[in-house]
Design an enzyme around this catalytic site. Structure first.
Site, short mmCIF file in Angstrom:
data_model
loop_
_atom_site.label_atom_id
_atom_site.label_comp_id
_atom_site.label_asym_id
_atom_site.label_seq_id
_atom_site.Cartn_x
_atom_site.Cartn_y
_atom_site.Cartn_z
N LYS A 80 4.73 -3.94 13.10
CA LYS A 80 3.47 -3.22 13.29
C LYS A 80 2.46 -4.11 14.01
O LYS A 80 2.36 -5.31 13.73
CB LYS A 80 2.92 -2.81 11.91
CG LYS A 80 1.69 -1.90 11.94
CD LYS A 80 1.30 -1.49 10.52
CE LYS A 80 0.14 -0.51 10.46
NZ LYS A 80 -0.18 -0.08 9.08
N SER A 155 -0.77 4.78 8.29
CA SER A 155 -1.08 4.26 9.60
C SER A 155 0.10 3.58 10.29
O SER A 155 0.05 3.34 11.49
CB SER A 155 -2.23 3.27 9.51
OG SER A 155 -1.87 2.14 8.75
N SER A 179 0.02 3.35 3.73
CA SER A 179 0.40 3.40 5.15
C SER A 179 1.85 3.11 5.47
O SER A 179 2.28 3.30 6.61
CB SER A 179 -0.48 2.46 5.96
OG SER A 179 -1.67 3.11 6.26
N1 GLN Z 1 -4.37 6.51 4.93
C1 GLN Z 1 -5.12 5.46 4.31
C2 GLN Z 1 -6.40 5.23 5.07
O1 GLN Z 1 -6.68 5.98 5.93
C3 GLN Z 1 -4.28 4.25 4.12
C4 GLN Z 1 -4.30 3.27 5.23
C5 GLN Z 1 -3.42 2.09 4.99
O2 GLN Z 1 -2.66 2.01 4.02
N2 GLN Z 1 -3.54 1.13 5.88
O3 GLN Z 1 -7.14 4.34 4.83
#
Ligand code: GLN
Length: 477
Positions: A80, A155, A179
């Site tokens: 990532k 994400s 994420s």
């Molecule tokens: N979907 C969550 C957010 O928008 C989690 C993001 C993550 O785990 N980096 O913050």
């Protein structure tokens, strides 16, 4: 070479050892997949130069069998793009980091390199890992390889898509509120987030430091466990790293483990098919002889609001370092303050700005007690609910998300509704405990992958994996 994608990492390793195929064959296989579909998937922000990858593979093959230092040796992996890989661009999918290259390797990357893992490229994500669909990327959205026209979840959108599309045999992501698990659920892959402090965060760009963990996306539970055991362990460079040895599976009798289900929380599921597949998984565990009982997590339904206050507060502080002086983009203004405004104003995308504003507000003097301090209290209550539950059971089974992945372009019309997708995943981050999302290998009527989530107590990864593996092995049987 196509059957290779159905092999586990250990099986691939065995075949490399027996020279049934070489590293170059693996690399050509993934590059072929990239060529065929990456135009529409957009999983990578930076794909390494093809010749460079092939020549690295040839070099490894030339050193056979010496390069085979671990089961990960010679196997293509995607990272990532919020994790540092020395000398490669590190963008966090943000305009504000354009031009920045990582000056060092993240500890997990260093470990992968020491084992001769083959890094293919850096994957797409929501800007600074803030999002649930992958669409908040400066480099454009990623498409779900399994459900065309839909998002892959975020994400870690690119990492999950890369694994699902056959661009890599596993990938690293980051999981601050789900994420890794959400995109794994949406792409039919496995997403694992360890106990806080068990995988080094050194070299992971900070979003919300008390919640961030690097996570692993794989094609199977046993692969996730294998990768985890080869990159975990204490790291003096990460002040929140926990001083324990790297993970190795404990020998235990899985049939005596107990699973808890917070049935009341299942009411938050919006899709009937998700709910019924979770109930089906419960029935399966029972049929394998696992005792299942109800647990109560009365405060868990507040996970999203608590998560939003805590994560945006921490993010507002973490992201103050992007000032046009130290990293990447700089847009010259009339004076220093103006340069800050211009650089941050043009460098950050909408969602990142929304989070910085929210977090700054939550921490501001008049509101601190009302929001931040209150969220911390609730965070503690959520943790206490779990502590109590884990006195009775070894793992908790719950959905990964309440809804299926939205169509590309649909979800982000209502950003706040996207926050609610994280209701089941943020629980583990708030409590610092490990969790895994695994597919049931069934699809919904409309073709969405189905799956569910297991969480265990901190440092009880062995139990978590034992139960998840049991489910997987029974599917394979
Ligand atoms: N979907 C969550 C957010 O928008 C989690 C993001 C993550 O785990 N980096 O913050």
């Amino acid at each position: 070479m196509h059957e290779v994608f159905s092999l586990s990492l250990l099986e691939i390793h065995e075949r490399l050892k027996n020279r049934e195929f070489d590293v170059k064959d693996l690399v050509l296989y993934v590059l072929e997949n990239v060529k065929r579909t990456e135009d529409r998937i957009n999983a990578f922000i930076t794909l390494r130069d093809e010749e460079e990858i092939i020549s690295e593979a040839e070099k490894l093959d030339a050193s056979y069998p010496d390069y085979l230092l671990s089961p990960l040796s010679g196997i293509p992996v995607a990272i990532k793009d919020n994790i540092s890989v020395k000398d490669m661009p590190l963008t966090c999918a943000s305009r504000i980091l354009l031009g920045y290259r990582a000056p060092y390797d993240a500890t997990v990357v260093k470990k992968l390199r020491e084992q001769n893992a083959l890094i293919i490229g850096k994957t797409n994500l929501d800007e600074f890992a803030m999002g649930s669909t992958g669409e908040y990327s400066y480099f454009g959205a990623t498409q779900n390889p399994v459900v065309p026209g839909h998002v892959p979840g975020g994400s870690s959108s690119g990492s999950a898509a890369a694994v699902a599309a056959g661009y890599a045999f596993y990938a690293l992501g980051s999981d601050t509120g789900g994420s890794v698990r959400l995109p794994a659920f949406y792409t039919g892959t496995v997403g694992f987030k360890p106990t806080y402090g068990r995988l080094s965060r050194f070299g992971l760009v900070a979003f919300a430091s008390s919640l961030d963990q690097i996570g692993i996306i794989t094609r199977s539970v046993k692969d996730a466990e294998l990768v985890f055991s080869h990159i975990s362990g204490y790291d003096p460079k990460d002040s929140t790293s926990y001083p324990v040895e790297s993970y190795s599976p404990e020998k235990l009798d899985v049939r005596i483990l107990k699973i808890g289900v917070p049935y009341a929380l299942l009411e938050k599921v919006k899709e009937e098919e998700i709910k019924s597949s979770v109930l089906e998984a419960i029935e399966k565990f029972k049929s394998y002889g696992i005792e299942v009982k109800e647990v109560s997590l009365p405060h868990a339904e507040h996970s999203v609001v608590v998560y939003q206050v805590v994560s945006t507060s921490e993010a507002s502080s973490n992201l103050s370092r992007y000032d046009g002086v130290r990293y990447g983009l700089r847009i010259e203004g009339d004076d220093l303050i103006d340069t800050y405004f211009k650089t941050r104003g043009e460098g950050f995308g909408k969602e990142v700005k929304r989070r910085i504003l929210l977090g700054t507000f939550a921490l501001s003097s008049g509101y601190y007690d009302e929001y931040y301090a209150r969220a911390q209290k609730l965070r503690r209550l959520i943790k206490e609910n779990l502590d109590r539950a884990f006195q009775d059971v070894d793992a908790i089974l719950l959905p990964t998300a309440p809804e299926f992945p939205p169509k590309l372009g649909e979800g982000i019309k209502d950003p706040v509704s996207l926050y609610l997708l994280d209701i089941f995943t943020t629980i583990a981050n708030l409590a610092g405990i490990p969790a895994i999302s695994l597919p049931t290998r069934r699809k919904s009527k409309a073709g969405f992958p189905l799956g569910f989530q297991l969480m265990s107590n901190a440092f009880s990864e062995s139990r978590l994996f034992a139960l998840a593996r049991l489910f997987e092995e029974e599917l394979d049987a």
